[in-house]
Structures are given as C-alpha cells and as structure tokens.
Design an enzyme around this catalytic site. Structure first.
Site, PDB file in Angstrom:
ATOM      1  N   SER A  66     -28.277  11.611 -14.161  1.00 49.41           N
ATOM      2  CA  SER A  66     -27.762  10.818 -13.038  1.00 49.41           C
ATOM      3  C   SER A  66     -28.823  10.391 -12.032  1.00 49.41           C
ATOM      4  CB  SER A  66     -26.668  11.587 -12.315  1.00 49.41           C
ATOM      5  OG  SER A  66     -25.499  11.536 -13.083  1.00 49.41           O
ATOM      6  N   LYS A  69     -29.291   6.784 -11.710  1.00 48.80           N
ATOM      7  CA  LYS A  69     -28.354   5.968 -10.927  1.00 48.80           C
ATOM      8  C   LYS A  69     -28.990   5.414  -9.647  1.00 48.80           C
ATOM      9  CE  LYS A  69     -24.452   8.697 -12.687  1.00 48.80           C
ATOM     10  NZ  LYS A  69     -23.443   9.726 -12.339  1.00 48.80           N
ATOM     11  N   TYR A 193     -25.077   2.644 -20.162  1.00 52.22           N
ATOM     12  CA  TYR A 193     -25.000   3.792 -19.237  1.00 52.22           C
ATOM     13  C   TYR A 193     -25.534   5.076 -19.896  1.00 52.22           C
ATOM     14  CZ  TYR A 193     -22.917   7.602 -16.558  1.00 52.22           C
ATOM     15  OH  TYR A 193     -22.730   8.766 -15.852  1.00 52.22           O
ATOM     16  N   TYR A 245     -22.682  14.812  -5.530  1.00 51.91           N
ATOM     17  CA  TYR A 245     -21.233  14.918  -5.795  1.00 51.91           C
ATOM     18  C   TYR A 245     -20.560  15.726  -4.688  1.00 51.91           C
ATOM     19  CZ  TYR A 245     -23.253  13.517 -10.211  1.00 51.91           C
ATOM     20  OH  TYR A 245     -23.969  12.870 -11.164  1.00 51.91           O
ATOM     21  N   VAL A 263     -27.519  16.148 -14.331  1.00 50.29           N
ATOM     22  CA  VAL A 263     -27.116  17.357 -15.064  1.00 50.29           C
ATOM     23  C   VAL A 263     -28.202  17.880 -16.004  1.00 50.29           C
ATOM     24  CG1 VAL A 263     -24.600  17.149 -14.972  1.00 50.29           C
ATOM     25  CG2 VAL A 263     -25.846  16.058 -16.815  1.00 50.29           C
TER      26      VAL A 263
HETATM   27  N1  GLU Z   1     -24.724  11.227 -18.244  1.00 48.78           N
HETATM   28  C1  GLU Z   1     -24.019  12.208 -17.434  1.00 48.78           C
HETATM   29  C2  GLU Z   1     -22.551  11.913 -17.491  1.00 48.78           C
HETATM   30  O1  GLU Z   1     -22.194  10.767 -17.437  1.00 48.78           O
HETATM   31  C3  GLU Z   1     -24.528  12.128 -16.029  1.00 48.78           C
HETATM   32  C4  GLU Z   1     -23.924  13.165 -15.118  1.00 48.78           C
HETATM   33  C5  GLU Z   1     -24.941  13.766 -14.182  1.00 48.78           C
HETATM   34  O2  GLU Z   1     -26.132  13.738 -14.412  1.00 48.78           O
HETATM   35  O3  GLU Z   1     -24.512  14.341 -13.154  1.00 48.78           O
HETATM   36  O4  GLU Z   1     -21.722  12.791 -17.607  1.00 48.78           O
END
Ligand code: GLU
Length: 311
Positions: A66, A69, A193, A245, A263
């Site tokens: 993430s 992003k 994505y 988050y 993650v």
């Molecule tokens: N590719 C992971 C997902 O979409 C990213 C989540 C993350 O890094 O927090 O679940």
C-alpha cells in the site's frame, strides 16, 4: 555531507529492534508475503542535505504494497487535479483497510485514497485511456525516476499470489463499479492495482522516492520539481490522517509524522523540512501496520525531535 547524530541514532535503533521479541505477525492473506522472514529489519533516513543514514536490511527489496498508493495518488492528481475528489473522499475511515461496510453507506465513494477501495478508484483513473500494461509502466517508471534507480521491478510472484486470492478487493471493485465509480473493466483495474502493490523496493530506494514530500514537492539534490509545494503539503496531510487505516490516530500520537504503511511491513514517513524515512519490519499489528516499524519511527522522531507536533 556527514550527520553523525543521525548515523548514531539510526544504528542504535536498528540494534534495539534486533533484540525485540515482539515482532507482530507477517501478512498471511497474500500467500507469497507469508514466506517473508519476520526477523528482517531495515531503516534508511535521508536528511535535507542528502546524507543517507542506513542500517540493517537497508538494501533488501520488499513488497511495498500500500505504500504504492502514495505514488499512484500523486500521479492521479497530476492527471485529474481536483476532479479526483469526485470519486474519492479525504476523511479517515476508522475502519479496516479492506472494509466494505462503509462503501455501501456512502454509495460507492471510498472515504480516502489510501484504503483499498479508494486506491482502486485512483488506479482506475490512471488506467483510463490506456492499456493496463501502459498504466503499470507509467507507475513503475515514476518510481524509478523518483528513486533515481531503474532497477526497481514488479515482483510477479506476489502480484499473481494476490490476484489468485484477492476476493475481497474484487468485491470492493465490483461494488464501486455498480455505482459507476470505476470507468474501466474491473479485471483491468484490479490487475493494475495488484501489480503496483507488488512493486519491490528497498528502504534506500523508498526513502529516496519520498524525498519530494519532505521538501515542498522538490527533490533537493536533483532540483527536480515533482509536484507543487501545495500538493506535497496536501499529500502529507492525507498520509497523516489516513496513512495507517484505523491505526492512523495511534501512529500520529506515537510518531507524529505523515506516514504510509503497507502489509509487506514497510512504512514511508516524512519529516517535513528534515528527512524522508523508510523502515521495513515484516511483522504487523492488528490493524495491518508494521509493528516494529512504528516502534522504530517513534524512537527516531523522539531522539531527533522531528514530530510535527513539537519536541
Ligand atoms: N495489496 C494489498 C491489498 O490490497 C494492500 C494492502 C496494504 O498494503 O495495506 O490487500
């Protein structure tokens, strides 16, 4: 340019982290990430003068997940400017990274660009008018440019692993599509994505790529203006309020810097005017954020006096 204080603090923190038994748990819902050794730890801090303080596994590439992003948001804002905010909000979600409940209440408009639904909507905007391969190439080249390193690649095994098991992200994307929030075929948007989440970078490359956010939109070493100072400030604000988050409040409370977790166990953090920081510790806490990554950043900001809220 040397920075002995920073070198010492970074080395101390890496030593302290190596001795910690509380390491969290590696992400297991993406099978390929479950294989990563939880004892890994890397930390890289690049100060305003360009001095690099590095410790531990600073040059080992890991799945940025993430953290990508932040860079897709930067690209999408460059393409659409404020039009982006028609399809995604700017408020903390207070719920898990992959939550679907809120999306129903809010008619398919994700709370912010950093929860999964929001990031998928951002990816869809970058994809519009392109083939998935071109959009992915653009994202990858942007990161290579920012890091000054053309060796950065996508880890195909991680992308495939998530593609096979990403049922929840598929649900989020289909749900948004039903509200007309996505323009492209769901499988194309998800493909881009999953692949940008699977970009592999080391702490050194990531800290380099984040420098523009720490210095008003500009890389102070190359003089490249990546975005305006206003845009950098706003991206930092979103990282502070939404970058972890439903652990974003706790991260602000303990660390006091804009930051974005993934993650894979990485965190990119920005000390405005002072430094770009990347840390990697694969074990996660209950909110899906790197446990020791947060502990290390808390120690770093305290010892360097870098919290944006005061010393
Ligand atoms: N590719 C992971 C997902 O979409 C990213 C989540 C993350 O890094 O927090 O679940």
């Amino acid at each position: 340019m040397s920075n002995q204080l920073l070198d010492r603090v970074v080395a101390e923190i890496a030593d302290e982290m190596a001795q910690r038994a509380d390491r969290g748990a590696v992400a297991s819902y993406i099978p390929e990430l479950a294989r990563v050794d939880p004892r890994r730890f890397g930390l890289v801090v690049i100060d305003a003068a360009g001095h690099v303080a590095a410790a531990g596994d600073a040059d080992v590439p890991f799945s940025i997940q993430s953290i990508s992003k932040v860079f897709t948001l930067t690209l999408a804002l460059g393409k659409a400017g404020d039009r982006l905010w028609r399809r995604v909000g700017r408020e903390p979600s207070g719920s898990a990274f992959n939550s679907i409940v809120q999306l129903e209440h809010e008619r398919g408009i994700p709370r912010n660009p950093f929860i999964n639904a929001g990031a998928i909507a951002v990816t869809d905007l970058i994809l519009s008018g392109h083939q998935p391969r071109e959009a992915l190439g653009e994202i990858l080249r942007f990161l290579q440019f920012l890091a000054g390193d053309s060796s950065i690649v996508i880890d195909d095994a991680v992308a495939k692993s998530e593609q096979r098991t990403g049922f929840r992200n598929a649900a989020l994307a289909n749900y948004m599509k039903s509200f007309g929030v996505l323009d492209n075929p769901v499988e194309y948007t998800l493909g881009v994505y999953f692949h940008h989440c699977a970009i592999a970078m080391s702490c050194r490359q990531l800290a380099m790529a984040g420098r523009f956010l720490a210095h008003n939109g500009q890389n102070p070493s190359t003089g490249h203006n990546v975005v305006s100072s206003e845009r950098a400030r706003r991206i930092n604000a979103l990282m502070l309020t939404c970058g972890h988050y439903d652990g974003s409040g706790e991260f602000a409370y303990r660390v006091g810097l804009p930051g974005k977790s993934g993650v894979g166990g990485g965190v990119l953090a920005v000390a405005p005017g002072n430094a770009s920081i990347a840390v990697w510790a694969p074990g996660l806490d209950a909110a899906g954020n790197s446990h020791l990554g947060r502990v290390a950043l808390e120690a770093l900001t305290k010892r360097m006096g870098w919290s944006i809220f005061g010393v």
